[in-house]
Design a protein around this motif. Structure first.
Motif: not given
Ligand code: SAM
Ligand code: SF4
Length: 327
Positions: A146, A102, A142-143, A105-106, A149-150
């Motif tokens: 994410r 998590g 959740n990860n 990710i960015d 969706s990213e």
């Protein structure tokens, strides 16, 4: 260029960065874990950077980071940042259980590290917790959402386990049908650190495909690269694809283009074979890069043609856990 004694070009490295993990998947290791390597026998990040540089210089074009769980290493991003600077390395990917990814990710996105394999063997919470022996269901879920969706290129690895998760095969396909992901069903291998032994499996790739076909008869086979370990399909009307990986049946050995290096520096030319050299001591002993490169090349001079042949190299082939080999 790395070419083995069967004239196969080796351009794909699976590099393990640790043998430790925060989960205890029951097909991978016993509940108490395994005899994990002592910290000083595991490559440092600088050593991993050096080994990766040497191998990319020899023609490795793709590196998959694996483990244990790669993200248990706090310094993992230092290695990943370095890998993105290596000329000739076209593909950097990570295999993860998605519990600790998590916060990264960015940065992974910024670095262009887009290919993430997530191991997920159940969509039912109870089944997931039973298999992994930990309660990380929400975090992983959740990860995963994410990452999808990213816009990451996400592939889900689902090991089909008799008596444990076969009831989730069809639901995971239904759940993922709206997303551009690949769900890959893998055959279970007996690399579980001695938890159980078996000579055959119920859920081989043919049985998995037959089961899927009953529910979804309309699918088409997709083109896959010759070196791919998965046979890939797409069900009519699904955005996702699915794949079958005959890891136990070993139908793909003939075109194998991969080399494995474990977190402790063992060079493994076949998952089923014996380590052929250890690079850690060489690197620590201050050997010049050329000597390390020569050692790597030499390991490919006697590479078994198939996993069945490699298995004969030693009697204790199935004592190991996948967490020490890297999958
Ligand atoms: N911890 C990370 C993860 O689980 O994705 C990376 C390491 S894990 C050892 C790499 C891959 O090996 C995972 O996809 C995992 O499901 C698979 N694996 C582990 N034990 C296995 C077994 N006994 N048979 C088949 N695949 C296995
Ligand atoms: Fe850990 Fe991956 Fe093994 Fe599961 S499969 S115990 S997540 S190393």
């Amino acid at each position: 260029m790395l070419i083995d004694n069967h004239n196969r070009t080796i351009n794909y490295l699976r590099l393990a960065v640790t043998d430790r993990c925060n989960l205890r998947c029951n097909y991978c290791m016993p509940s108490e874990g395994i005899n994990f390597a002592k910290r000083d026998s595991v490559f440092t990040i600088d050593e991993l950077c050096l080994v990766a540089e040497i191998l990319v210089g020899q023609g490795i074009e793709k590196i998959r980071i694996t483990g244990g769980e790669p993200f248990v290493r706090k310094d993992l991003m230092v290695l990943l940042r370095h890998l993105t600077t290596l000329k000739g390395l076209n593909d950097i990917s990570v295999t993860t259980n998605a519990t600790l990814i998590g916060p990264h990710i960015d940065e992974l996105k910024q670095l262009g590290i887009n290919n993430i394999n997530v191991s997920l063997d159940a969509i039912n919470r109870g089944t997931f917790e039973k298999i992994t022996r930990r309660n990380q269901y929400d975090t992983v879920h959740n990860n995963l959402i994410r990452l999808i969706s990213e816009g990451f290129n996400v592939r889900i690895n689902f090991i089909v386990l008799e008596g444990q998760n076969e009831q989730d095969i069809l639901p995971i396909l239904r759940l993922m049908k709206h997303y551009p992901v690949s769900v890959r069903f893998l055959e279970e291998m007996p690399f579980n650190g001695g938890s159980k032994t078996f000579q055959k499996i119920k859920w081989d790739y043919k049985a998995i495909l037959a089961h899927i076909t009953e529910a979804f008869p309309n699918y088409r086979k997709l083109e896959s690269p010759a070196t791919s370990t998965s046979i890939n399909y797409q069900i009519e009307g699904h955005k996702s694809t699915f794949g079958l990986i005959p890891s136990f049946s070993r139908t793909f050995c003939g075109s194998c283009n991969r080399l494995r290096i474990t977190a402790t520096g063992d060079v493994i030319t076949c998952l089923y074979g014996k380590p052929k050299a250890n690079l850690r001591e060489m690197v620590r002993g201050g050997n010049p890069r050329e000597k390390v490169a020569q050692t790597i090349l030499a390991t490919l001079g006697s590479r078994a043609k198939t996993g069945f042949e490699a298995q004969n190299e030693h009697e204790k082939v199935f004592d190991k856990s996948m967490t020490s080999i890297g999958g």
